[in-house]
Every structure is written in C-alpha cells, then in structure tokens.
Motif scaffolding. Structure first.
Motif, short mmCIF file in Angstrom:
data_model
loop_
_atom_site.label_atom_id
_atom_site.label_comp_id
_atom_site.label_asym_id
_atom_site.label_seq_id
_atom_site.Cartn_x
_atom_site.Cartn_y
_atom_site.Cartn_z
N VAL A 1 0.84 -1.20 0.00
CA VAL A 1 0.00 0.00 0.00
C VAL A 1 0.87 1.25 0.00
CG1 VAL A 1 -1.72 1.32 1.29
CG2 VAL A 1 -1.94 -1.16 1.12
N ASP A 2 1.93 1.23 0.80
CA ASP A 2 2.85 2.37 0.84
C ASP A 2 3.49 2.61 -0.52
OD1 ASP A 2 2.55 3.27 3.43
OD2 ASP A 2 4.03 1.89 4.26
N ALA A 3 3.85 1.53 -1.22
CA ALA A 3 4.46 1.65 -2.54
C ALA A 3 3.51 2.33 -3.52
CB ALA A 3 4.85 0.27 -3.06
N LYS A 4 2.23 1.97 -3.41
CA LYS A 4 1.23 2.56 -4.30
C LYS A 4 1.06 4.05 -4.00
CE LYS A 4 -2.13 -0.24 -5.48
NZ LYS A 4 -3.40 -0.98 -5.50
N LEU A 5 0.98 4.39 -2.70
CA LEU A 5 0.76 5.78 -2.32
C LEU A 5 1.99 6.67 -2.55
CD1 LEU A 5 -1.31 5.26 0.95
CD2 LEU A 5 -2.13 6.26 -1.19
N ARG B 1 2.79 8.95 -10.04
CA ARG B 1 1.92 8.75 -11.21
C ARG B 1 0.55 8.24 -10.78
NH1 ARG B 1 3.72 5.24 -16.52
NH2 ARG B 1 1.92 5.74 -17.82
N PHE B 2 0.53 7.29 -9.82
CA PHE B 2 -0.73 6.76 -9.32
C PHE B 2 -1.54 7.85 -8.61
CE2 PHE B 2 -2.97 5.12 -5.54
CZ PHE B 2 -3.95 4.36 -6.16
N VAL B 3 -0.89 8.61 -7.75
CA VAL B 3 -1.57 9.65 -6.97
C VAL B 3 -2.13 10.74 -7.87
CG1 VAL B 3 -1.26 11.42 -5.19
CG2 VAL B 3 -0.18 9.18 -4.91
N GLN B 4 -1.41 11.07 -8.95
CA GLN B 4 -1.87 12.13 -9.85
C GLN B 4 -3.03 11.69 -10.73
OE1 GLN B 4 1.66 13.28 -11.98
NE2 GLN B 4 2.54 14.39 -10.25
N ILE C 1 -10.42 6.48 -4.86
CA ILE C 1 -9.51 5.34 -4.89
C ILE C 1 -8.30 5.61 -4.00
CG2 ILE C 1 -7.93 4.00 -6.37
CD1 ILE C 1 -9.99 4.29 -8.61
N ILE C 2 -7.77 6.83 -4.07
CA ILE C 2 -6.63 7.21 -3.23
C ILE C 2 -7.02 7.15 -1.75
CG2 ILE C 2 -5.03 9.09 -2.62
CD1 ILE C 2 -5.28 9.99 -5.57
N GLN C 3 -8.23 7.66 -1.43
CA GLN C 3 -8.70 7.64 -0.05
C GLN C 3 -8.86 6.21 0.45
OE1 GLN C 3 -8.97 10.32 2.03
NE2 GLN C 3 -9.22 8.69 3.55
N ASN C 4 -9.32 5.34 -0.44
CA ASN C 4 -9.48 3.93 -0.07
C ASN C 4 -8.13 3.30 0.29
OD1 ASN C 4 -11.05 1.51 0.22
ND2 ASN C 4 -10.25 0.81 -1.75
#
Length: 888
Positions: free
Chosen positions: A844-848, A852-855, A861-864
């Motif tokens: 999860v940390d890697a995704k956040l 590119r993912f956050v933008q 989805i980000i809040q989830n």
C-alpha cells in the motif's frame, strides 16, 4: 400445495410452458405501453438446436422476460430462414435416397419436394427452443419464404434496380462446386491447409532452356494464359518478348512483365491463369490475356483442359503431378502451408470463377450504416467490434446477390429470345416492359398490343437464379411486421425500430450491417438500437464446439439431465459479452445445484410454524437484508444496463446463495422445533417473493413453480411470476451494510477459533469486546449470539491475558477458554499475521508513494488506499502489543 423434497424440472417445465401459452403471456399487440422488441436471428430450417443457439436464445429470453416484468409491451418475434444452399443440399440428399436426381426434375417438381422437406423438418429447432423456455410470440412466427416476405424481397430488388443500385455483369466470384452456386465473400471461411508446392518447368520456345514456376495448383496449368516476371528481376531480363510452352498440352503462351510479381516468392515466375484466380484475372485484363475456363460447375475438368477431362480437380492434381514427372517437367515438390477458402455451407474448397451474376452496389448504402455505429446511434456490445465494423464498411465491396439454385426467391428479371432483358415483378409486367423497348406504345391499338404480347410470351423466360439468402434476411426487422406490403401499418409503426439484437460476431457484416443499410434504405431509420454480440461456445480445451470434433453436447440431453433452468444458468455463468466462453458441463451442474438450493430454502421457510404471540427479535437482520437486496439490485441493474448478463446473474447468485440462504435465513430461523414470530415470517416470505421475481428471467420454470405455492397466498389465473412486477431499486444504507460485514467477520472469526481449537459448535462461548471504533455492537448482539453460539458478552477497556484474541476492523475480541493457551503456538500465529500485515502495508505504501498513481487515480480510490494503510497500521500495533504481553 404440498412440496416435494426435491425439485423435479421434468414435472414443472412442460406444465408451465403450456400454461404460459394457454394464457397468452407471450403474445403482444400494439397498445399504450412502451414497446420492447427483439427479432430472433432466424435459424436455418435445416438446423437443430446447438450450443450457440442455446446461448443466443437464453440471452434473448432473459432480456424479453425482464422487459415484460418491467411493464413494457414485450414482443419477441420468432422465425426461420430458408437457407438456400444448405436446404437445397438437404433436399438433393433426400431425393438421392429415393433414387431421384435433381437434373431429372423440373423446377416446379423440385420445389414441391423442397416444401415437403421444409414442412417435415423446418420447425424442429423452434420446438426445441420451447424446451429451453423461450417466450417468443409464436403467433408471430415468420419464415423468409412466406408469400409476404418473398414479395418484400422481390419489391426491394426492383426498388434498388430502378435506383441503379443493382446491375448484372460478368465478374470473378467465389464458386462453390458442391452447391454449384456463387457465394459471397462473407460466406467463405479461410483455413490454413497443408499443401504441396509444385515446381514445374516450362520449355522456352526456340531454345533448350526451361523456365520454372512454383504453384500449389498444377491441375490449372492447362488454363495458363501467360508467365509473368517482375521487370526489375535481373534473372529474367533475357526472357522479355519470349514465349513458353504449357507442359503436357504444348500450347504456346507469352512471357509478360509486371511489378505485381514478388521476386522472392517461389522462383520469381508466376503462372497467370485468369479464369481461376482473382488476381490473375485482374492481371489478365491489364495485359489483355485470354480467359480459358477448364472447370465444370462441379469442379471437374472440362474439354478445354485437353488432359484428364472429367476428373475431379483434386484427383486431377495428384494425377497431373505424376504426368509432369513422367514427362520430365516436374522439378521438385515441397511441403507448403497456405490459406484456402471454403464454403461456409458445404465446406467445399472455393473456386474463383468468372460468371454472369447480379450485384448490388453497397458504397452509398454503407455510409449511413457506418455513421449510425460511429455516432453511437446503434451500439455494438462490446465496443471492441466497432473498429472491425468500421474497417468492413469503409472497404465495402459490391454484393453478389445471385445464386445458382432453385430454393429461394427467384430473381425478377426476364429474357426474350434476342438476349434482351427487363426487370419486373410478373411476366405480364415484363411483357409490358419489353413492349416499351420496342417503342410501340401509342402507335398500335390495344388489340394489336395484346397480339404482340401474345406472340412474345412463349419466348420470355425468368432468370433461373435465386437471390442470396441474406438478401431476404437483411429485411427481417421490417418484413416480419409487414413493413413492405403496408408501410404504414400499426405493427411496423409501433414495434420498429426494435430494441435489442442478439447475434454472433461472425455475421456482423453480412447480416447486422446489411440490416442497418436496409433500415435506412426502406424505412429511413435504423432497425435496432443495441447489438449484443455473443462469443463462440468452446469446450474446456478452447476448441470450437462442432459435430465433427464430437465435443458438442446435445442441448436437449443437457436439459433432460439438469433442467432448463440449470442449463440456462450454466450457459450464462460462463458467457461474458463478446468473449468466447469455455463451456463445461459442470456449469450446468452448478445451475442445477443453485435451483436445488432455492428449492431447499423454500422448503425451510414453508416448514416454519408460527406463534402469533411472539414478538419479532429479528429487526436488525430484516433491516440488513432489505438494504443488502437494494444494494445487490443496484449492481444487477447496472450490469443489465451495460449488457453484462453473466455478471448480473452472478450478483443474483451471490445474493441468494450467500446473503439470503447462508446469512439471512440463519439469522432469523427459529431454534429447532420452535415456532417463529408472525412478522418475521411475513417479511421473509416477502423477501422470497422479490427474489423469485429477480430470478425469473434467468430461471423461469423454478420461479413460476414456487410462485404458485400457497405460502405466497392465493393466486388468480393470470397472477403469475412471468408478469409479476420486477423489483425496483431502493435506497441502501452504506454504513449499516458496512457494519454487518464487520459482524459477519466477527462470526467467521469465532467459528475459526472453534475449528482450530476443535470446540463443538454446540458449546457456548463467552466473548469480550474492546471497542476501538464507533460501531454500536449492542444492536447486533442478538445475531452474534445466535450465529456464533455466544452465551455472554462483556465490553472491556483492556486486553484479557490468557484469552484467544483477534481483530475485526479496528475492534479487538477475546474468547476466554477453560483450557490453558499454548503460548508458543499463539506467538507463532500472531507472528504469521504480523508478517502478512507488514507485507500488505508495504504494498500500500508503494502505491501511495507512486506519484503517477496519486496524480491519475480518482480521489475516492486514493482515499481507499489511505484507509487500508491506517487499518493495517492499527492492526499491526495491536498484534505487537499482544506479542509483548505474551512474551512478558
């Protein structure tokens, strides 16, 4: 009514299907309601039910039944296609068995036999569809060679001819030697075939040299008109202006030059055979070469071949290789793979053949049909087929509409003995047209004109060819409502354009696209709004189901074994729109098991005794299922909106099997041999009734059988599930649903403790809860007590040493067992959970941390993901505290 211990489809299906027909539930007439119309893709009269039909018609029936229950005026028009080539082949085979040859019959005699065959076998597939439960309006059944529909075909031909869209000419066509008829490009199936590449030596005139060509078709060398080389090929510059001799027959032909020839294929020399290859024909026209057709209509060699006259083309291929070798003209033979065209109807290898045929210009008609799809006025589902459709329509070719057959609509063209021809509906009208050609109108008296016509009549004959089957079926959405004979009748004005078309992608162009063209040409509007394209039914090894492979089960046999509802569910469970489905009989078994699950749930509810004096203890369970039903229904409706029928069924399946049977009924059912309160029973029956209406489009027979049980109250003759109100989506309390998932998780964890500690489900356990969230456990304790067999609950502020503990969400739970806990085992368990959670947190940390993912991701989805992170961190903290306490 009493209910048996097991659902028996055989005892219900014929009963209810007959009842539905008797009460006229399938029939539709125009009225004030919103129409919902489907026209069946008419199966060939030669056909019997196969797995593709099963899928296609199950989907149509689901859509039509749902629309009917939604209060729409649902009309599903059935019918069959005369299928010129396939049916004529069947009739010829029937005559052969009787010792009769087609060539010994007149056209009229042959057609009598054809109609006899059609009347005997043509309705088999429609009767089989009834076994599946297809709720077609059988009173509207049509056949593409009925008088009215045939007249529509003739009228449309004349209309297009007068507009200059239909013409007659000699063209290279796809010839089916088995059917002895031309077929369209779309009726040719390309297959990769293992062949031989023959290297043949042609002696150069006036020299001792040879020129070698490579061909897969040595049997056509007698039709060669030239040898062609590339003008840039240095190897053959010396051959310019030379001539060579065709082996075996020693006919002299020229060497020509054209950049069309590929220098690096074979020997770089191409034999040009204009009569037997489309590209060679075009090359022949360019270089003014003669056309020598050495093949008869049945694929045997004719007199122009000089050698091997009367031999079948493939027999001749083998024999000519021997002759060439004996004559010293065969250099070598290599194995070779290439694409060969086969007739879709007879599976005979196609021959390119120059033939006088009728054609329909498609370029102008294609434009509005392409625009409809590109603009979304006609939706292709799934959308991936839009590009295929666009490619076809932007490269559309004129349609060869004539077929050299007797079964079909005869082309309305007439010929006199001088070679003149006219297009007219009847011979009488044709005679009038011939007189116009003679320009005698107004010069002679009525009596003299009648005399001319009388003299001319014996010499006027109708074109013997019939029209392509698709030239009748492209009118289907219009002609089934008599839109040609009476263009302003109430049916065509009410039902047209239709709503949904369910068909296979392989006929997207030569049926679907042509229907859209015909809709614009003859009605000025599209014929339908949505086109649902099914996938190919394959076996679990991925092979297309076919009789030849022996991998296609008998659909009627499946229905007899698993029940129609079981088979319908089985087909739909594995059928995502537009994607091929890997069918396995186990899906039908799953469908049957689902039917039995519903049956057993019904038996459970029906067996409850009522005590009117009892209060309702199940308010929370009832509130939950009401909300869960609405949540599931919203998902199901969204899936229907997107034509994801497989997903819609799976959502129904989970709602019934998991939520209703596994959870709700367990929450509310009374203790063994104890009564239930009246309110809970009433509400549960209401839920069951809604479930039956939700399931009816998928499982019509089972739902109708249960609908009429006395449990649901007395039903009138027309009070049937088939016309019951389809459920309407209500509000769903998201917070309540979330809370129940935590309660279900809690019950599952307690059951897990019992399993790992080998504690009997009958032994009640104490539970302690350390609440870290805002969830009000008090209102859910009744369900926890019942489902987890808890005898007491204590709310605590601290951990309980020596108790088995676990987390659900952010809340901690403790079960104090009478036995001592094995500390080492508990530490090992907690460490295992800790490692898993740490790995999860890392992902999860890697995704956040990915910019590119956050933008690009949606805020929700980000809040989830952030919620997942917080939840994991909380659980890790709790486990670490528990480990510290155990380690002392």
């Amino acid at each position: 009514m009493s209910i048996s211990t097991k659902y028996d489809p055989a005892a219900t299906e014929d009963k209810w299907y007959s009842y539905w027909i008797e009460k006229n539930f399938f029939h539709s007439e125009p009225d004030e309601r919103e129409p919902y119309t489907i026209v069946i893709p008419p199966p060939n009269v030669t056909g019997v039910l196969h797995m593709g039909h099963m899928l296609n018609n199950t989907i149509q029936d689901v859509l039509i039944r749902r629309a009917r229950m939604q209060g729409k005026n649902a009309c599903w028009v059935p019918g069959t296609d005369h299928a010129s080539i396939a049916t004529e082949a069947k009739v010829v085979a029937m005559l052969k068995e009787r010792g009769i040859s087609k060539k010994d019959l007149s056209r009229e005699e042959f057609l009598k036999y054809a109609w006899e065959w059609k009347e005997k076998y043509g309705g088999i597939i429609l009767d089989q569809l009834k076994k599946l439960g297809a709720s077609c309006d059988w009173e509207r059944t049509r056949f593409t060679m009925e008088d009215d529909l045939s007249e529509a075909v003739i009228d449309s031909f004349i209309h297009l001819y007068k507009k200059g869209r239909i013409y007659r000419g000699v063209r290279m066509v796809n010839w089916d030697p088995a059917g002895k008829t031309a077929v369209s490009d779309e009726e040719v199936i390309r297959k990769e075939v293992n062949q031989k590449l023959y290297y043949i030596k042609y002696s150069v005139s006036g020299t001792n040299d040879f020129l070698t060509i490579a061909t897969t078709r040595p049997e056509t060398i007698m039709a060669d008109a030239a040898i062609c080389v590339n003008p840039n090929d240095e190897r053959y510059q010396h051959l310019k202006g030379k001539k060579v001799f065709v082996p075996l027959i020693n006919r002299e032909i020229p060497v020509i030059q054209d950049e069309y020839v590929t220098m690096d294929f074979g020997t770089g020399c191409l034999k040009v055979t204009p009569a037997h290859d489309l590209n060679d024909y075009e090359l022949g026209v360019k270089h003014k070469l003669p056309v020598i057709d050495i093949l008869n209509e049945d694929g045997t060699l004719n007199e122009l071949a000089v050698v091997l006259v009367g031999e079948d083309r493939f027999v001749a291929r083998k024999k000519i290789a021997v002759l060439l070798e004996e004559a010293g003209h065969l250099d070598k033979v290599e194995d070779y793979k290439s694409q060969v065209g086969f007739s879709e109807r007879t599976n005979a290898a196609i021959e390119p053949k120059l033939s006088m045929q009728w054609f329909c210009k498609m370029d102008e008609m294609a434009k509005p049909a392409l625009k409809d799809v590109l603009d979304g006025d006609v939706k292709l589902i799934p959308e991936k087929f839009v590009n295929t459709y666009r490619h076809w329509m932007e490269n559309v070719r004129d349609w060869n509409i004539s077929r050299q057959l007797w079964w079909g609509q005869q082309i309305p063209a007439w010929y006199d003995d001088k070679g003149n021809w006219v297009v007219a509906k009847t011979k009488e009208e044709a005679l009038d047209e011939f007189l116009k050609l003679k320009d005698i109108d107004g010069v002679f008296t009525e009596t003299e004109i009648h005399g001319f016509k009388h003299q001319l009549a014996p010499f006027v004959t109708q074109d013997p060819d019939v029209m392509d089957t698709w030239f009748s079926s492209w009118l289907w959405p219009i002609s089934v409502f008599n839109g040609f004979k009476d263009p302003d009748n109430k049916d065509i004005n009410y039902y047209y354009p239709t709503n949904d078309l369910v068909t296979a992608p392989e006929i997207l162009f030569f049926w679907v696209a042509r229907m859209i063209m015909a809709g614009h040409e003859f009605r000025g509007q599209k014929p339908f709004t949505n086109v649902y394209l099914t996938g190919i039914v394959r076996d679990k090894l991925g092979r297309k189901m076919s009789k030849s492979l022996g991998n296609s089960p008998d659909p009627i046999g499946l229905i007899e074994k698993y029940g129609a509802d079981g088979v319908r569910v089985g087909m739909l469970l594995c059928s995502p729109a537009g994607n091929d489905l890997m069918f396995d009989e186990s899906y039908c078994e799953q469908g049957r098991n689902f039917a039995n699950k519903i049956w057993n749930a019904f038996r459970l509810v029906k067996g409850w005794e009522v005590d009117e004096n009892l209060e309702n203890p199940n308010q929370q369970a009832i509130l939950w299922f009401e909300n869960r039903f609405n949540e599931a229904l919203a998902e199901i409706e969204e899936n229907f909106k997107q034509y994801r029928l497989s997903e819609a069924l799976m959502a129904c399946y989970k709602l019934v099997w998991d939520d209703f049977c596994a959870w709700y009924l367990e929450m509310v059912k009374p203790t063994y041999q104890h009564p239930i309160d009246a309110e809970t029973l009433k509400v549960t029956i209401g839920f069951f009734e809604k479930i039956l209406t939700l399931l009816h489009p998928f499982m019509p027979f089972l739902t109708e059988e249960l609908w009429h049980d006395e449990l649901f109250g007395e039903k009138g003759e027309l009070d049937c599930c088939i016309v019951a109100n389809y459920p309407v989506v209500g509000k769903a309390d998201a917070q309540l649903l979330k809370e129940v998932e935590i309660i279900k998780g809690l019950v599952a964890e307690i059951r897990n403790v019992r399993n790992t500690k080998q504690i009997s489900p009958k032994e009640a356990l104490p539970l302690a809860i350390k609440v870290n969230s805002s969830l009000d456990f008090e209102k859910w304790l009744n369900i926890v007590f019942k489902l987890a067999n808890i005898n007491q609950v204590e709310f605590v502020n601290d951990k309980i040493p020596g108790a088995v503990n676990f987390m659900v969400g952010n809340d901690e739970f403790f079960i104090h067992l009478n036995e001592a806990i094995d500390i080492d085992v508990e530490i090992e368990r907690l460490n295992g959970e800790l490692v898993y959670l740490q790995g999860f947190l890392k992902s999860v940390d890697a995704k956040l941390s990915n910019e590119r993912f956050v933008q690009n991701a949606k805020p929700e989805i980000i809040q989830n993901e952030r919620n997942k992170k917080a939840d994991a961190e909380s659980k890790i903290n709790t486990i670490e505290e528990s480990l510290a306490a155990l380690k002392g």
